[in-house]
Scaffold this motif. Sequence first.
Motif, mmCIF file in Angstrom:
data_model
loop_
_atom_site.group_PDB
_atom_site.id
_atom_site.type_symbol
_atom_site.label_atom_id
_atom_site.label_comp_id
_atom_site.label_asym_id
_atom_site.label_seq_id
_atom_site.Cartn_x
_atom_site.Cartn_y
_atom_site.Cartn_z
ATOM 1 N N LEU A 152 -13.381 2.674 7.709
ATOM 2 C CA LEU A 152 -13.616 2.840 6.225
ATOM 3 C C LEU A 152 -13.621 4.131 5.803
ATOM 4 C CD1 LEU A 152 -13.661 1.682 3.286
ATOM 5 C CD2 LEU A 152 -16.116 1.327 3.897
ATOM 6 N N VAL A 153 -12.777 4.739 4.854
ATOM 7 C CA VAL A 153 -12.961 6.221 4.280
ATOM 8 C C VAL A 153 -13.198 5.944 2.957
ATOM 9 C CG1 VAL A 153 -12.157 8.409 4.236
ATOM 10 C CG2 VAL A 153 -11.396 7.117 5.972
ATOM 11 N N TYR A 154 -14.561 6.486 2.439
ATOM 12 C CA TYR A 154 -14.535 6.207 0.970
ATOM 13 C C TYR A 154 -14.995 7.308 0.347
ATOM 14 C CZ TYR A 154 -19.318 6.382 2.825
ATOM 15 O OH TYR A 154 -20.607 6.856 3.325
ATOM 16 N N ARG A 167 -6.205 14.275 1.548
ATOM 17 C CA ARG A 167 -5.203 14.978 2.709
ATOM 18 C C ARG A 167 -5.555 14.614 4.038
ATOM 19 N NH1 ARG A 167 -5.036 20.970 1.421
ATOM 20 N NH2 ARG A 167 -5.701 20.380 -0.651
ATOM 21 N N TYR A 168 -6.946 14.509 4.286
ATOM 22 C CA TYR A 168 -7.489 14.420 5.777
ATOM 23 C C TYR A 168 -7.151 13.025 6.311
ATOM 24 C CZ TYR A 168 -10.117 18.597 5.736
ATOM 25 O OH TYR A 168 -10.209 20.198 5.862
ATOM 26 N N ILE A 169 -6.643 12.076 5.319
ATOM 27 C CA ILE A 169 -6.258 10.732 6.118
ATOM 28 C C ILE A 169 -5.055 10.894 6.933
ATOM 29 C CG2 ILE A 169 -5.382 8.523 5.445
ATOM 30 C CD1 ILE A 169 -8.031 8.787 4.439
ATOM 31 N N SER A 173 -4.544 10.053 13.046
ATOM 32 C CA SER A 173 -3.286 9.884 13.570
ATOM 33 C C SER A 173 -2.918 8.955 14.511
ATOM 34 C CB SER A 173 -2.788 11.145 13.991
ATOM 35 O OG SER A 173 -3.434 11.680 15.239
ATOM 36 N N ASP A 174 -4.137 8.277 15.047
ATOM 37 C CA ASP A 174 -3.995 7.315 15.912
ATOM 38 C C ASP A 174 -3.258 5.848 15.177
ATOM 39 O OD1 ASP A 174 -4.113 4.964 17.665
ATOM 40 O OD2 ASP A 174 -6.064 5.086 17.954
ATOM 41 N N THR A 175 -1.790 5.523 15.444
ATOM 42 C CA THR A 175 -1.384 4.652 14.636
ATOM 43 C C THR A 175 -1.890 3.188 14.940
ATOM 44 O OG1 THR A 175 0.237 4.702 16.654
ATOM 45 C CG2 THR A 175 1.015 6.071 14.975
ATOM 46 N N ASN A 176 -2.534 3.103 16.044
ATOM 47 C CA ASN A 176 -3.129 1.653 16.030
ATOM 48 C C ASN A 176 -4.394 1.554 15.155
ATOM 49 O OD1 ASN A 176 -1.218 1.128 18.297
ATOM 50 N ND2 ASN A 176 -2.737 1.994 19.589
ATOM 51 N N THR A 177 -4.821 2.623 14.575
ATOM 52 C CA THR A 177 -6.093 2.467 13.877
ATOM 53 C C THR A 177 -5.890 1.903 12.329
ATOM 54 O OG1 THR A 177 -7.073 4.358 14.950
ATOM 55 C CG2 THR A 177 -7.970 3.954 12.718
ATOM 56 N N ILE A 178 -6.858 1.146 11.995
ATOM 57 C CA ILE A 178 -6.554 0.462 10.577
ATOM 58 C C ILE A 178 -7.321 1.135 9.842
ATOM 59 C CG2 ILE A 178 -7.044 -1.681 9.067
ATOM 60 C CD1 ILE A 178 -6.410 -3.438 11.811
ATOM 61 N N ILE A 179 -6.772 1.933 8.697
ATOM 62 C CA ILE A 179 -7.480 2.760 7.910
ATOM 63 C C ILE A 179 -7.564 2.263 6.718
ATOM 64 C CG2 ILE A 179 -7.263 5.161 6.573
ATOM 65 C CD1 ILE A 179 -5.623 6.026 9.010
ATOM 66 N N LYS A 188 -6.029 4.694 -7.638
ATOM 67 C CA LYS A 188 -5.507 3.557 -6.804
ATOM 68 C C LYS A 188 -3.981 3.609 -6.736
ATOM 69 C CE LYS A 188 -5.814 -1.093 -5.208
ATOM 70 N NZ LYS A 188 -6.420 -2.658 -5.317
ATOM 71 N N SER A 189 -3.278 3.532 -7.839
ATOM 72 C CA SER A 189 -1.839 3.515 -7.852
ATOM 73 C C SER A 189 -1.364 4.745 -7.375
ATOM 74 C CB SER A 189 -1.210 3.419 -9.322
ATOM 75 O OG SER A 189 -1.935 4.249 -10.317
ATOM 76 N N LEU A 190 -1.945 6.010 -7.494
ATOM 77 C CA LEU A 190 -1.458 7.399 -7.012
ATOM 78 C C LEU A 190 -1.439 7.109 -5.559
ATOM 79 C CD1 LEU A 190 -0.377 10.242 -7.341
ATOM 80 C CD2 LEU A 190 -2.855 10.841 -7.251
ATOM 81 N N PHE A 191 -2.527 6.412 -5.037
ATOM 82 C CA PHE A 191 -2.741 6.971 -3.473
ATOM 83 C C PHE A 191 -1.882 5.534 -2.642
ATOM 84 C CE2 PHE A 191 -7.165 8.785 -3.480
ATOM 85 C CZ PHE A 191 -6.590 10.252 -4.084
ATOM 86 N N LYS A 192 -1.305 4.682 -3.492
ATOM 87 C CA LYS A 192 -0.669 3.686 -2.893
ATOM 88 C C LYS A 192 0.662 4.363 -2.212
ATOM 89 C CE LYS A 192 -1.228 -0.163 -5.732
ATOM 90 N NZ LYS A 192 -0.854 -1.064 -6.708
ATOM 91 N N SER A 193 1.031 5.484 -2.393
ATOM 92 C CA SER A 193 2.038 6.340 -1.724
ATOM 93 C C SER A 193 1.624 6.822 -0.545
ATOM 94 C CB SER A 193 2.720 7.730 -2.667
ATOM 95 O OG SER A 193 1.677 8.465 -2.798
ATOM 96 N N ILE A 194 0.231 6.903 0.146
ATOM 97 C CA ILE A 194 0.044 7.488 1.308
ATOM 98 C C ILE A 194 0.252 6.589 2.312
ATOM 99 C CG2 ILE A 194 -1.814 8.616 2.538
ATOM 100 C CD1 ILE A 194 -3.210 9.146 -0.195
ATOM 101 N N ASP A 195 1.292 6.862 3.140
ATOM 102 C CA ASP A 195 1.600 5.767 4.118
ATOM 103 C C ASP A 195 0.474 5.435 5.276
ATOM 104 O OD1 ASP A 195 4.087 5.702 2.992
ATOM 105 O OD2 ASP A 195 5.105 7.019 4.416
ATOM 106 N N ARG A 196 -0.441 6.362 5.451
ATOM 107 C CA ARG A 196 -1.419 6.106 6.767
ATOM 108 C C ARG A 196 -2.438 5.050 6.065
ATOM 109 N NH1 ARG A 196 -1.818 4.853 10.148
ATOM 110 N NH2 ARG A 196 -3.585 5.978 11.389
ATOM 111 N N ILE A 197 -2.585 4.920 4.814
ATOM 112 C CA ILE A 197 -3.742 3.799 4.127
ATOM 113 C C ILE A 197 -3.119 2.504 4.519
ATOM 114 C CG2 ILE A 197 -4.748 3.236 2.205
ATOM 115 C CD1 ILE A 197 -4.898 5.842 1.185
ATOM 116 N N ASP A 198 -3.721 1.697 5.177
ATOM 117 C CA ASP A 198 -3.387 0.303 5.570
ATOM 118 C C ASP A 198 -3.942 -0.632 4.376
ATOM 119 O OD1 ASP A 198 -1.945 0.375 8.230
ATOM 120 O OD2 ASP A 198 -3.999 1.389 8.941
ATOM 121 N N ILE A 199 -5.180 -0.400 3.899
ATOM 122 C CA ILE A 199 -5.937 -1.314 3.004
ATOM 123 C C ILE A 199 -6.464 -0.271 1.969
ATOM 124 C CG2 ILE A 199 -7.614 -2.839 2.335
ATOM 125 C CD1 ILE A 199 -7.281 -3.719 5.474
ATOM 126 N N LEU A 200 -6.181 -0.343 0.811
ATOM 127 C CA LEU A 200 -6.569 0.444 -0.350
ATOM 128 C C LEU A 200 -7.391 -0.493 -1.374
ATOM 129 C CD1 LEU A 200 -6.428 3.337 -1.653
ATOM 130 C CD2 LEU A 200 -4.593 2.696 -2.698
#
Length: 406
Positions: A152-154, A167-169, A173-179, A188-200
Motif C-alpha cells: 500500500l502506497v499512500y 512517478r516512483y510507482i 517494478s516487480d510484476t508479481n507485486t500488487i500495488i 483518482k481519475s487522473l491516476f487511473k492512467s498509471i498502469d502499474r497501479i492495481d488498486i486505486l
Amino acid sequence: AEAYNNLGNVLKEMERLDESLQAYQKAICIQPQFVEGYYNIGFFFQEQGRLEESVQAYQKAIQIQPDYAEAHINLGVALREQGRLEESVQAHQKAIQIQPDYAEAHINLAITFLLQGQLTAGWKEFEWRRYRKRDFKRPLWDGTPLNGKSILVYAEQGFGDTIQFVRYIDLLSDTNTIIIVACQPELKSLFKSIDRIDILVTKGEDIPDSDVHVPLLSLPYIFNTNLDTIPARIPYLYPNLKADSVCNLDGNHRLKVGIAWAGRPTHVNDHNRSIDLKWFECLLDIRNCEFFSLQVGVRRDDVKQYRYHHIIKDLGKQFTNFHHTASAILQLDLVISVDTAVAHLAGALGKEVWTLLPFVPDWRWMLDRSDSPWYPSMTLFRQKETGDWSTVFQQIKLALTQYSQS
C-alpha cells in the motif's frame, strides 16, 4: 510578565497585532530575562515577515536559555527564510543536540538540506515524519524485495506532492507485486492512467489489506535518490482525453497560455507563493497570445473582479478534478504558474511550464538554478529579493514576447 505575555497571545488570536506586540514588549520590560516573551516576539515577527527582528528575538531567548530547543528550531526556520542556509542547519542541529528525538527539528533540518540540494541527507532526516504517519497494522516497507507481496502506497501531503512523487510507482517494478495506491479523491481519475497501479482508492473508501505499506514521500529515501538519479522521464501521466474532457480549445494559430496565480489559501507558505492576478496584466497585450485561467477555488473569481474576462478565458469553472485540469493543459502551448499543483501537473505531463518562485522557495526547487531536475520541461523564474515580483514579470514578459514570435 506572565500576565502580559498571556494577554499578548490573546490579542494576537484576535488579530489586534499592534496591541499584541506591545503586551509582549511590556512583559520583557517588567522581566528582562523572561525567555517566553522573547520567543513570542520572535514568532510574532516571523509571522509578519520581519525576519531580521525575528532572528534577534530568538537569539535573545537562546542567550537567556541556551537549551531552549523550540527557539533553536524557529531560529533555524527564520534563517532559512532569509536564505541563510548554513546558519539554519546549525540551528536545527543544535536543537537535535539538545533533544535528539525532537521530530520537528529533524524535519526542519531535512527541509534545509533538501533546499541545498543535499538530497541524501535530506531524505534521511525527512523520515522523522514517521511520528506523523498513519498507524497501519502491517509493517512499514523498508525497500527489501517485495517478491510478489502486496504494498500500500499512500499520499500524505498536498496535491503537488502527490503528483510529483507518484512517478516512483513505476520503480516498484516487480510484476508479481500488487500495488495499492491511496490518493486524494481529486486525483483518482487522473491516476487511473498509471498502469502499474492495481488498486486505486481514495479517502473514505475501504483500503484493502496489504503485506506492507509505505508513505509516498518515503520512496525517494528508499530508492536512494540524489540529484543524478531523480526519475525524470516525462510524461509519466497520460490522461484519457476522450474519457473525461470538459473543454475543447479551438485550433487557431495563436499561442495558448494557461495561467495560475494562487495556491491553497491554507498552505503555510501561501502568503509567499500566491500572487495578485494583476501581476499578469503586463503579459495580456503580447501579440499572438491568448490566455486561459487554470485557477480553481475562490481566487478563480479574480478574473471577473479585475474585468479580465474578455481577455482571459476561465477554464477553471469547469474543473472538478485534476483529470479535467490535465485535459486542458494538454491543449495549451505553455503554462505559467506560481508554485501550485498546476505547475507540478504541467511538468508531469511534459508540457512546457514556467514556474514563478519566491526568494526562498519550497525545498523541491532548491536555489540558484533556472531548471528543475524533477521536470525537464520546466523553467524557474525566481525573485531576486523577498517580495519582488516586478523583476520576475519583467523577465517573463521578455521571455513570452520572444516565445510568441518564434
